[in-house]
Design a protein around this motif. Sequence first.
Motif, PDB file in Angstrom:
ATOM      1  N   GLY A 136      42.060  68.026  52.501  1.00  0.00           N
ATOM      2  CA  GLY A 136      43.157  67.417  51.763  1.00  0.00           C
ATOM      3  C   GLY A 136      42.630  66.767  50.502  1.00  0.00           C
ATOM      4  N   ASP A 137      43.502  66.577  49.560  1.00  0.00           N
ATOM      5  CA  ASP A 137      43.087  66.006  48.287  1.00  0.00           C
ATOM      6  C   ASP A 137      43.724  64.639  48.128  1.00  0.00           C
ATOM      7  N   ASN A 138      43.014  63.627  48.545  1.00  0.00           N
ATOM      8  CA  ASN A 138      43.517  62.270  48.440  1.00  0.00           C
ATOM      9  C   ASN A 138      43.397  61.810  46.991  1.00  0.00           C
ATOM     10  N   ILE A 139      44.532  61.683  46.315  1.00  0.00           N
ATOM     11  CA  ILE A 139      44.492  61.287  44.911  1.00  0.00           C
ATOM     12  C   ILE A 139      44.887  59.824  44.726  1.00  0.00           C
ATOM     13  N   ALA A 140      44.902  59.079  45.832  1.00  0.00           N
ATOM     14  CA  ALA A 140      45.241  57.667  45.726  1.00  0.00           C
ATOM     15  C   ALA A 140      44.159  56.938  44.930  1.00  0.00           C
ATOM     16  N   GLY A 141      44.578  55.921  44.236  1.00  0.00           N
ATOM     17  CA  GLY A 141      43.637  55.135  43.444  1.00  0.00           C
ATOM     18  C   GLY A 141      43.663  55.554  41.987  1.00  0.00           C
ATOM     19  N   PRO A 142      43.066  54.719  41.156  1.00  0.00           N
ATOM     20  CA  PRO A 142      43.093  55.006  39.714  1.00  0.00           C
ATOM     21  C   PRO A 142      42.244  56.234  39.370  1.00  0.00           C
ATOM     22  N   PRO A 143      42.706  57.022  38.398  1.00  0.00           N
ATOM     23  CA  PRO A 143      41.979  58.227  38.007  1.00  0.00           C
ATOM     24  C   PRO A 143      40.969  57.957  36.897  1.00  0.00           C
ATOM     25  N   PHE A 144      40.103  58.927  36.663  1.00  0.00           N
ATOM     26  CA  PHE A 144      39.296  58.939  35.443  1.00  0.00           C
ATOM     27  C   PHE A 144      39.994  59.908  34.487  1.00  0.00           C
ATOM     28  N   CYS A 145      39.477  60.074  33.285  1.00  0.00           N
ATOM     29  CA  CYS A 145      40.197  60.740  32.192  1.00  0.00           C
ATOM     30  C   CYS A 145      40.750  62.123  32.531  1.00  0.00           C
ATOM     31  N   SER A 146      39.902  63.054  32.908  1.00  0.00           N
ATOM     32  CA  SER A 146      40.368  64.420  33.147  1.00  0.00           C
ATOM     33  C   SER A 146      41.172  64.528  34.435  1.00  0.00           C
ATOM     34  N   GLU A 147      40.899  63.669  35.389  1.00  0.00           N
ATOM     35  CA  GLU A 147      41.707  63.640  36.607  1.00  0.00           C
ATOM     36  C   GLU A 147      43.146  63.244  36.267  1.00  0.00           C
ATOM     37  N   ALA A 148      43.309  62.281  35.361  1.00  0.00           N
ATOM     38  CA  ALA A 148      44.650  61.851  34.941  1.00  0.00           C
ATOM     39  C   ALA A 148      45.409  63.008  34.285  1.00  0.00           C
ATOM     40  N   VAL A 149      44.750  63.746  33.407  1.00  0.00           N
ATOM     41  CA  VAL A 149      45.392  64.893  32.750  1.00  0.00           C
ATOM     42  C   VAL A 149      45.785  65.925  33.798  1.00  0.00           C
ATOM     43  N   ASP A 150      44.890  66.211  34.724  1.00  0.00           N
ATOM     44  CA  ASP A 150      45.172  67.181  35.786  1.00  0.00           C
ATOM     45  C   ASP A 150      46.364  66.729  36.626  1.00  0.00           C
ATOM     46  N   ARG A 151      46.408  65.445  37.002  1.00  0.00           N
ATOM     47  CA  ARG A 151      47.534  64.920  37.790  1.00  0.00           C
ATOM     48  C   ARG A 151      48.849  65.037  37.019  1.00  0.00           C
ATOM     49  N   ALA A 152      48.807  64.742  35.725  1.00  0.00           N
ATOM     50  CA  ALA A 152      50.025  64.806  34.915  1.00  0.00           C
ATOM     51  C   ALA A 152      50.585  66.223  34.875  1.00  0.00           C
ATOM     52  N   TYR A 153      49.724  67.192  34.674  1.00  0.00           N
ATOM     53  CA  TYR A 153      50.181  68.585  34.663  1.00  0.00           C
ATOM     54  C   TYR A 153      50.616  69.046  36.048  1.00  0.00           C
ATOM     55  N   LEU A 154      49.965  68.585  37.084  1.00  0.00           N
ATOM     56  CA  LEU A 154      50.362  68.942  38.447  1.00  0.00           C
ATOM     57  C   LEU A 154      51.769  68.414  38.737  1.00  0.00           C
ATOM     58  N   ALA A 155      52.051  67.186  38.310  1.00  0.00           N
ATOM     59  CA  ALA A 155      53.395  66.619  38.489  1.00  0.00           C
ATOM     60  C   ALA A 155      54.443  67.417  37.716  1.00  0.00           C
ATOM     61  N   ALA A 156      54.003  68.054  36.623  1.00  0.00           N
ATOM     62  CA  ALA A 156      54.921  68.847  35.790  1.00  0.00           C
ATOM     63  C   ALA A 156      55.054  70.285  36.282  1.00  0.00           C
ATOM     64  N   GLY A 157      54.313  70.639  37.314  1.00  0.00           N
ATOM     65  CA  GLY A 157      54.475  71.961  37.903  1.00  0.00           C
ATOM     66  C   GLY A 157      53.353  72.950  37.682  1.00  0.00           C
ATOM     67  N   LEU A 158      52.188  72.496  37.205  1.00  0.00           N
ATOM     68  CA  LEU A 158      51.091  73.422  36.965  1.00  0.00           C
ATOM     69  C   LEU A 158      49.765  72.828  37.409  1.00  0.00           C
TER      70      LEU A 158
END
Length: 187
Positions: free
Chosen positions: A135-157
């Motif tokens: 599983g991919d536990n994404i809880a907690g604050p991100p670092f730079c590229s993780e934040a970008v990846d999370r933002a795009y994942l929330a948008a559907g990609l």
Amino acid sequence: MQDFVSVGRMGEVVVDGDILLWRGRGLMSRMIATAGRSEYSHAGMAAWWHDDLMCLEVREFVGGRCVTLESQVRKCSGRVDVYRLATQRRGDVSMTTAVSEMKGFAGCEYGYLHLMRAAAIHAPVVRFWANRKRGDNIAGPPFCSEAVDRAYLAAGLDLVPRLRGRLTEPADISRSAALEYVCTLRQ
């Protein structure tokens, strides 16, 4: 496709949701880039707020923030590459959602723990155990590229399929098949 775009012309080229990748010159930047097997050491996202072109990012020692893109290009001597969703992918992703998600990181702490995990993955023994799917536990604050990846994942990609978001580095984003290079921003 552009090559170099000056600060004064950024607004003609950069659009909401474009991914910004820095080619840093400092020691830490070079270490990050080398570990990621690329020239990139930091990631952020472009967003328009009224008439201002902003940089949404999660930066070490600062955390999540929104600053003018111009100030960041001037600060790094114009070594920021712009990537955009490939034409065939643009209808699949809500850029409004990606930008909104990235704005949501403003004020958050920097994800040092996640960064250490991503850095440790480069050690062979650690890589073996980390690649086991738990599983991919994404809880907690991100670092730079993780934040970008999370933002795009929330948008559907998922920008980097087959890689957990908490392990996504700027280099991984630059190699994403869903993106295309647009230009390099300079002073």
